[in-house]
Design a protein around this motif. Structure first.
Motif, PDB file in Angstrom:
ATOM      1  N   LEU A   9      18.032   0.092 -31.849  1.00  0.00           N
ATOM      2  CA  LEU A   9      17.933   0.222 -30.191  1.00  0.00           C
ATOM      3  C   LEU A   9      19.351  -0.049 -29.760  1.00  0.00           C
ATOM      4  O   LEU A   9      19.623   0.595 -28.749  1.00  0.00           O
ATOM      5  N   PRO A  10      20.000  -1.362 -30.131  1.00  0.00           N
ATOM      6  CA  PRO A  10      21.338  -1.548 -29.679  1.00  0.00           C
ATOM      7  C   PRO A  10      22.328  -0.405 -29.632  1.00  0.00           C
ATOM      8  O   PRO A  10      23.267  -0.028 -28.749  1.00  0.00           O
TER       9      PRO A  10
ATOM     10  N   GLY B  34      24.356  -2.038 -24.675  1.00  0.00           N
ATOM     11  CA  GLY B  34      24.024  -2.033 -26.217  1.00  0.00           C
ATOM     12  C   GLY B  34      24.237  -3.441 -26.657  1.00  0.00           C
ATOM     13  O   GLY B  34      23.665  -4.144 -27.325  1.00  0.00           O
ATOM     14  N   GLY B  35      25.547  -4.033 -26.011  1.00  0.00           N
ATOM     15  CA  GLY B  35      26.062  -5.338 -26.731  1.00  0.00           C
ATOM     16  C   GLY B  35      24.854  -6.695 -26.110  1.00  0.00           C
ATOM     17  O   GLY B  35      24.496  -7.449 -27.147  1.00  0.00           O
ATOM     18  N   GLY B  36      24.516  -6.389 -25.012  1.00  0.00           N
ATOM     19  CA  GLY B  36      23.105  -7.371 -24.710  1.00  0.00           C
ATOM     20  C   GLY B  36      22.099  -7.353 -25.290  1.00  0.00           C
ATOM     21  O   GLY B  36      21.391  -8.230 -25.690  1.00  0.00           O
ATOM     22  N   LEU B  37      21.531  -6.101 -25.816  1.00  0.00           N
ATOM     23  CA  LEU B  37      20.471  -5.887 -26.521  1.00  0.00           C
ATOM     24  C   LEU B  37      20.610  -6.549 -27.955  1.00  0.00           C
ATOM     25  O   LEU B  37      19.815  -7.245 -28.708  1.00  0.00           O
ATOM     26  N   HIS B  38      21.873  -6.197 -28.400  1.00  0.00           N
ATOM     27  CA  HIS B  38      22.384  -6.790 -29.873  1.00  0.00           C
ATOM     28  C   HIS B  38      22.112  -8.217 -29.924  1.00  0.00           C
ATOM     29  O   HIS B  38      21.663  -8.834 -30.706  1.00  0.00           O
ATOM     30  N   ASP B  39      22.581  -8.972 -28.762  1.00  0.00           N
ATOM     31  CA  ASP B  39      22.741 -10.362 -28.651  1.00  0.00           C
ATOM     32  C   ASP B  39      21.367 -10.805 -28.597  1.00  0.00           C
ATOM     33  O   ASP B  39      21.188 -11.854 -29.141  1.00  0.00           O
ATOM     34  N   PHE B  40      20.680 -10.215 -27.804  1.00  0.00           N
ATOM     35  CA  PHE B  40      19.185 -10.556 -27.765  1.00  0.00           C
ATOM     36  C   PHE B  40      18.483 -10.683 -29.014  1.00  0.00           C
ATOM     37  O   PHE B  40      17.835 -11.493 -29.412  1.00  0.00           O
ATOM     38  N   ALA B  41      18.621  -9.541 -29.699  1.00  0.00           N
ATOM     39  CA  ALA B  41      17.936  -9.264 -30.851  1.00  0.00           C
ATOM     40  C   ALA B  41      18.406 -10.341 -31.919  1.00  0.00           C
ATOM     41  O   ALA B  41      17.424 -10.941 -32.554  1.00  0.00           O
ATOM     42  N   LYS B  42      19.687 -10.760 -31.928  1.00  0.00           N
ATOM     43  CA  LYS B  42      20.106 -11.791 -32.797  1.00  0.00           C
ATOM     44  C   LYS B  42      19.611 -13.176 -32.340  1.00  0.00           C
ATOM     45  O   LYS B  42      19.508 -13.795 -33.479  1.00  0.00           O
ATOM     46  N   SER B  43      19.512 -13.331 -31.293  1.00  0.00           N
ATOM     47  CA  SER B  43      18.927 -14.572 -30.682  1.00  0.00           C
ATOM     48  C   SER B  43      17.726 -14.940 -30.935  1.00  0.00           C
ATOM     49  O   SER B  43      17.233 -16.224 -31.118  1.00  0.00           O
ATOM     50  N   VAL B  44      16.726 -13.766 -31.180  1.00  0.00           N
ATOM     51  CA  VAL B  44      15.336 -14.088 -31.416  1.00  0.00           C
ATOM     52  C   VAL B  44      15.154 -13.740 -33.005  1.00  0.00           C
ATOM     53  O   VAL B  44      14.040 -13.641 -33.628  1.00  0.00           O
TER      54      VAL B  44
ATOM     55  N   ALA C  88      28.128   8.337 -37.790  1.00  0.00           N
ATOM     56  CA  ALA C  88      29.059   7.115 -37.426  1.00  0.00           C
ATOM     57  C   ALA C  88      28.079   6.081 -37.021  1.00  0.00           C
ATOM     58  O   ALA C  88      28.317   4.969 -37.081  1.00  0.00           O
ATOM     59  N   LEU C  89      27.431   6.589 -35.939  1.00  0.00           N
ATOM     60  CA  LEU C  89      26.371   5.563 -35.159  1.00  0.00           C
ATOM     61  C   LEU C  89      25.482   4.987 -36.316  1.00  0.00           C
ATOM     62  O   LEU C  89      25.200   3.682 -36.434  1.00  0.00           O
TER      63      LEU C  89
ATOM     64  N   GLY D  38      25.554  -3.304 -39.136  1.00  0.00           N
ATOM     65  CA  GLY D  38      24.993  -4.185 -38.270  1.00  0.00           C
ATOM     66  C   GLY D  38      26.197  -4.448 -37.225  1.00  0.00           C
ATOM     67  O   GLY D  38      26.114  -5.866 -36.697  1.00  0.00           O
ATOM     68  N   ARG D  39      26.998  -3.891 -36.977  1.00  0.00           N
ATOM     69  CA  ARG D  39      28.097  -3.970 -35.964  1.00  0.00           C
ATOM     70  C   ARG D  39      27.718  -4.154 -34.805  1.00  0.00           C
ATOM     71  O   ARG D  39      26.954  -3.453 -34.058  1.00  0.00           O
ATOM     72  N   ARG D  40      28.226  -5.135 -34.003  1.00  0.00           N
ATOM     73  CA  ARG D  40      27.838  -5.253 -32.593  1.00  0.00           C
ATOM     74  C   ARG D  40      28.637  -4.263 -31.650  1.00  0.00           C
ATOM     75  O   ARG D  40      29.514  -4.170 -31.613  1.00  0.00           O
ATOM     76  N   PRO D  41      27.666  -3.453 -30.913  1.00  0.00           N
ATOM     77  CA  PRO D  41      28.028  -2.462 -29.979  1.00  0.00           C
ATOM     78  C   PRO D  41      28.923  -2.820 -28.897  1.00  0.00           C
ATOM     79  O   PRO D  41      28.832  -3.878 -28.495  1.00  0.00           O
TER      80      PRO D  41
END
Length: 353
Positions: free
Chosen positions: A262-263, A289-299, A340-341, A348-351
């Motif tokens: 998703l991110p 994308g970065g916000g979704l990644h950060d949220f996924a990581k936080s949960v 590449a995506l 798992g790179r942060r977008p």
């Protein structure tokens, strides 16, 4: 409001609330049915048997063979059971696998469906069936596929493990996020998508601390309903194409794959349509994308395709398959871009976008 748009609402009956699963018998009879076959996965076989027992004479048996990605061979086995017991409707109890089996049966027989979701898959409110045959997952859209009745009972989701709650919720979020830039989006679908994202963003962190919090379970189920509804209302794009490829051809776990991808897919498309993804930024902060990644990581969600078992040597073939018969997408892409995506998602790179 000057923009022209078309909106077609779902004709499904939605029954929502704590304890609402006690109304299954009522809805079987309202549909004019008397011989229900209860569906479940092997894991939820006991729950399926218990439901059939509660239904008494209205149930003619159970089928506990539902499987991820709706394999056609499982559907054919279930159809034999439908004919054997002369079922006149199906009751699907469980997550996306069981819902998919009920939809696959209805697509072939036009039997009425009642779905009782116990995860946040959202597919129970769509006229879309994804099924797998000979290692390829394809989708079909037909009015017969849409379940007639969906019963949302938050009490049935209290036992859903936290890890599964998280990935299932992110799976639902993927439906809403892609709906924001869908080719056939409309003001109503956009409102529902944003509200679904907000509800799940609010509920999931609470469930980590309090898995039995009924209010949070209700919010998550409400969000899943909204996200699933927009999935059934508008078309999906690159994210769903990639996830269907990874699931159907590499047997990747459904919800977890959506959660990881998703991110990355949202970041890819945010480059082209940042204004359409503004609700994601408003809800999650940062970039889309970065916000979704950060949220996924936080949960505590999985963040890499690698940890889900995909091999790096599979990425070339995955990119090739994902660019065959592509879905419409707001940003053009080629095989190299998708390769590449996928590499970013595998690592798992942060977008950035």
């Amino acid at each position: 409001m000057t923009r022209q748009f078309t909106y077609s609402g779902s004709p499904a009956h939605i029954v929502f609330g704590n304890g609402s699963s006690s109304q299954v018998a009522v809805w079987i009879e309202r549909l004019g049915c008397r011989r229900a076959l209860v569906l479940s996965t092997p894991h939820q076989a006991g729950d399926g048997e218990a439901l059939a027992k509660k239904l008494g004479a209205l149930a003619v048996g159970t089928f506990a063979g539902a499987a991820m990605h709706t394999p056609v061979e499982v559907t054919e086995t279930a159809l034999a059971k439908v004919r054997d017991v002369n079922a006149d409707c199906v009751v699907a109890l469980g997550g996306g696998s069981t819902t998919g089996l009920g939809k696959a049966i209805a697509y072939r027989t036009d039997l009425p469906q009642i779905v009782i979701p116990t995860t946040y898959a959202g597919s129970e409110v769509t006229p879309i069936l994804g099924q797998t045959e000979t290692g390829v997952k394809t989708t079909v859209r037909d009015a017969k596929i849409l379940p007639e009745v969906v019963i949302y009972d938050p009490e049935l989701t209290v036992g859903l493990p936290v890890a599964m709650s998280i990935t299932s919720g992110l799976n639902a979020m993927a439906h809403a996020a892609e709906a924001l830039y869908a080719q056939d989006r409309n003001p109503v679908s956009t409102l529902m998508a944003a509200e679904g994202l907000r509800a799940l963003k609010q509920a999931l962190p609470v469930l980590i601390e309090e898995p039995k919090n009924l209010a949070a379970r209700g919010d998550a189920l409400y969000g899943a309903w909204l996200c699933g509804t927009v999935l059934g209302t508008v078309g999906m794009a690159l994210h769903h194409k990639i996830c269907h490829t990874l699931g159907g051809s590499f047997d990747m776990p459904h919800a977890e794959t959506h959660a990881v991808m998703l991110p990355h897919t949202i970041a890819f498309n945010a480059v082209a349509v940042p204004e359409l993804l503004k609700p994601v930024v408003d809800i999650f902060g940062g970039s889309a994308g970065g916000g979704l990644h950060d949220f996924a990581k936080s949960v505590g969600a999985p963040l890499t395709l690698k940890e889900l078992g995909l091999k790096q040597t599979d990425l070339d073939r995955a990119a090739e398959l994902a660019t065959k018969n592509p879905y419409w997408n707001p940003r053009p892409f080629d095989r190299a871009a998708i390769r590449a995506l996928l590499q970013d998602a595998w690592e798992g790179r942060r977008p950035q976008h």
